[in-house]
Design an enzyme around this catalytic site. Structure first.
Site, PDB file in Angstrom:
ATOM      1  N   TYR A 298       0.863  -1.210   0.027  1.00  0.00           N
ATOM      2  CA  TYR A 298      -0.019  -0.142  -0.057  1.00  0.00           C
ATOM      3  C   TYR A 298       0.768   1.259  -0.079  1.00  0.00           C
ATOM      4  CZ  TYR A 298      -4.216   2.695   1.138  1.00  0.00           C
ATOM      5  OH  TYR A 298      -5.172   3.481   1.341  1.00  0.00           O
TER       6      TYR A 298
ATOM      7  N   HIS B 131      -9.472   9.059  -7.555  1.00  0.00           N
ATOM      8  CA  HIS B 131      -8.181   8.360  -7.326  1.00  0.00           C
ATOM      9  C   HIS B 131      -8.607   6.840  -6.901  1.00  0.00           C
ATOM     10  CE1 HIS B 131      -4.730   7.416  -4.283  1.00  0.00           C
ATOM     11  NE2 HIS B 131      -4.281   7.249  -5.620  1.00  0.00           N
ATOM     12  N   CYS B 155      -8.645  10.260   2.340  1.00  0.00           N
ATOM     13  CA  CYS B 155      -7.865   8.945   2.057  1.00  0.00           C
ATOM     14  C   CYS B 155      -6.508   9.293   1.640  1.00  0.00           C
ATOM     15  CB  CYS B 155      -8.662   7.910   1.196  1.00  0.00           C
ATOM     16  SG  CYS B 155     -10.360   7.352   1.636  1.00  0.00           S
ATOM     17  N   HIS B 156      -6.184  10.003   0.542  1.00  0.00           N
ATOM     18  CA  HIS B 156      -5.018  10.316   0.104  1.00  0.00           C
ATOM     19  C   HIS B 156      -4.874  11.722  -0.179  1.00  0.00           C
ATOM     20  CE1 HIS B 156      -5.921   5.923  -0.835  1.00  0.00           C
ATOM     21  NE2 HIS B 156      -4.806   5.733  -0.365  1.00  0.00           N
ATOM     22  N   GLY B 157      -5.569  12.551   0.053  1.00  0.00           N
ATOM     23  CA  GLY B 157      -5.241  13.973   0.127  1.00  0.00           C
ATOM     24  C   GLY B 157      -5.458  14.696  -1.136  1.00  0.00           C
TER      25      GLY B 157
END
Lengths: 435, 191
Positions: A298, B131, B155-157
């Site tokens: 991940y 994403h 989650c990932h910005g």
């Protein structure tokens, strides 16, 4: 195949003789894991982990089949059926905790098993096929573990399914079609849950099948050993039974003690509290992370933040799958003829560096995506690929290995200070201090 | 493969195999190819069964009454089981979106491209981060709208602006605008 001095199965009782003439199953077992399989005499405890992985799979299949008797695959009732297993089904809490933590235990012993292979060069000729089948098993395990994690239909289950099937949407042109096809809808829902259950039930048996091939391929050249030196004659080996059945039995006992300690004292240690909230397609948990065994991969996925020819998202997905697929090429990337890192003074330190690198990736995988962690993940991801694609071939070509012992027996006897039948300059070399 | 000629008794030629080995190859290739086509045909339903079923497809259009949404407000609803954001932009938000040079964007689109003519204050997008599919924040009361005042994916910005366009972070494209039309002044049919 086996060594010429392997013992032969000779049934004594008339019934066993009768059976052997008609269905030689006892003979098959005797030759596979009995006295008919000669094994190097010097295996250390790292050689327990193959058997432990097999035991972990057996535990997963047994607990999984009984859990399936109580689980409901419908999206409206799946979450409640898992809670009912925990509260109402007799011993259901034990079975579910054993199954959920069993997955972690399975992955843990397999990671040590893979590490053993890396350190002692078990992937090198003539055992390449053993290694390749092992990587196939690892991929199947990852797929199975992922689909199993979706089944309780909690928040982490749902969003894990959303994110992981989202990988496929990174594929240009056909990606979104593939994702919808995999899910049977536009978002994870009843159709996805049902098919994941079906496949989660199927794949462990596929894994068992590939394990049979894995062991079959292993038994052609026989087991590797800590010196990496091939078996030369009968005094280098002992029969698998009773020597390694006993050693593996002891290791299995230790494994089960640790497993029981986790089940009874910290059953939710490795889980996420959010998965006790029913799946909600309209609200993403604040912090989505996969289970611990996926964290390094991940981290590699998250490390691509800039578009370069193709979108960053596609790079991340390619790198993540590439980091595992790379292992298929390992037997040809490492060209050193010496197997065991015990005799490879340079390589062993790079292997330690790789281990640290993977641990850093694991940390980054579970951490918040702040700038410091992203940069750390990018460096660690780059090093991971550098290790296999650049460092390994160069080290293999440049390194001057230490002198190998003349035979397994010689290495064993000299280690214990006994007089080796050939304690000559050659075996003395093995004891020479490090350069 | 026996042929009539081979079967004639007293034929002086002694055969080890068939008279013309290519005849047997032909039969073999034909038989295997025929079975191969059969396998292929049977594979089609086995693959196609995994595509969305009729009931999933039937739920593919949604009607929304937007009358109650005040400027600056947004609602979360669902379209094809996916979150759908319907946002009534304030004049300031529209001005902010229009102030950005379209060519400087990762996925170049103007606010007008993403809304209906005369209804540029109605921004209707899927609430699915492009994403990896998380639901961005910013539609609910008091949620973090991110550095560009639109949506922010935790989650990932990934950060989206007031037109739902990707401005920062790993997402490759703008929030998806589904097909929709205003069936009246206050009712939207999506899908």
């Amino acid at each position: 195949m086996s060594f010429p001095w392997a013992r032969h199965y000779e049934p004594k009782q008339p019934l066993m003789k009768w059976l052997d003439d008609r269905l030689p199953l006892p003979r098959f077992v005797y030759n596979a894991v009995g006295a008919g399989y000669p094994v190097p005499r010097n295996l250390n405890y790292f050689w327990n982990f193959g058997v432990l992985a097999g035991a972990a799979l057996a535990i997963q299949i047994v607990t999984g089949i009984v859990l399936a008797m109580h689980f409901s695959t419908d999206a409206n009732t799946a979450f409640n059926s898992v809670e009912s297993i925990m509260r109402d089904v007799n011993a259901g809490w034990f079975l579910r905790y054993a199954h959920a933590n069993g997955a972690s235990m399975f992955l843990a012993v397999v990671y040590i098993h893979i590490g053993r292979g890396l350190y002692y060069g078990s992937y090198k000729p003539p055992r390449e096929m053993v290694w390749l089948l092992g990587v196939v098993i690892f991929l199947l395990m990852m797929a199975t573990a992922f689909m199993g994690y979706v089944l309780p239909w909690g928040q982490m289950s749902f969003w894990g399914a959303q994110v992981i099937t989202g990988f496929f949407s990174a594929i240009p042109l056909v990606g979104e079609t593939i994702r919808v096809w995999l899910l049977g809808g536009y978002a994870p829902d009843a159709a996805a849950l049902n098919r994941f259950f079906s496949l989660h039930f199927l794949l462990p048996f596929v894994i068992a099948g590939v394990i049979i091939l894995h062991i079959w391929a292993l038994h052609i050249p026989g087991s590797n050993n800590p010196t990496g030196v091939e078996v030369k004659d009968e005094q280098d080996t002992v029969p698998f039974h009773p020597y390694y059945t006993a050693k593996d039995g002891f290791g299995l006992g230790v494994f089960l003690l640790i497993f029981a300690a986790v089940i009874f004292f910290a059953p939710n240690l490795l889980g996420h509290p959010d998965n006790y909230i029913p799946a909600n397609p309209l609200s993403t948990p604040a912090h989505i992370v996969p289970e611990w065994y996926f964290l390094p991969f991940y981290a590699i996925l998250k490390s691509f933040t800039i578009d370069f020819i193709v979108p960053a998202k596609l790079w991340g997905v390619l790198a993540m799958f590439g980091s595992i697929l790379l292992l298929f090429f390992l037997p040809w990337l490492d060209t050193s003829p010496v197997r065991s890192a015990n005799y490879r003074p340079v390589y062993r330190w790079f292997l330690v560096a790789l281990l640290v690198d993977v641990l850093i990736l694991g940390y980054v995988g579970g951490a918040e995506p702040i700038a410091r962690n992203i940069i750390m993940g990018q460096i660690a991801s780059a090093y991971y690929f550098l290790h296999f694609l650049v460092i390994l071939p160069i080290v293999s070509a440049m390194e001057r290995p230490r002198p190998l012992p003349g035979s397994i027996t010689e290495a064993v006897l000299s280690k214990h200070g006994g007089t080796s039948p050939a304690q000559t300059a050659m075996s003395g070399g093995a004891l020479a201090p490090a350069e | 493969m026996a042929t009539l000629e081979d079967a004639v008794p007293g034929s002086e030629v002694v055969h080890d195999g068939p008279a013309d080995p290519r005849r047997r190859d032909y039969m073999q290739i034909g038989a295997v190819a025929f079975a191969g086509v059969g396998v292929g045909v049977i594979a089609l339903p086995l693959i196609n069964q995994m595509n969305p079923s009729a009931d999933v497809l039937a739920a593919s259009s949604t009607e929304i009454d937007v009358a109650a949404i005040q400027p600056g407000q947004a609602i979360k609803t669902t379209f094809r089981k996916q979150p759908l954001f319907v946002r009534n932009l304030t004049p300031a938000e529209i001005a902010a979106a229009d102030a950005v040079a379209v060519s400087s964007l990762r996925d170049p689109q103007s606010l007008a491209d993403r809304t209906k003519p005369g209804k540029t204050n109605w921004l209707i997008t899927l609430g699915v981060c492009t994403h990896l599919g998380c639901v961005p924040l910013g539609a609910g009361e008091g949620e973090n709208k991110g550095p560009f005042g639109g949506y922010f994916c935790p989650c990932h910005g990934s950060a989206y602006d007031t037109a739902g366009r990707i401005r920062q972070g790993p997402a490759p494209t703008n929030l998806h605008v589904p097909d929709y039309e205003f069936t009246s002044d206050t009712v939207v049919t999506v899908g």
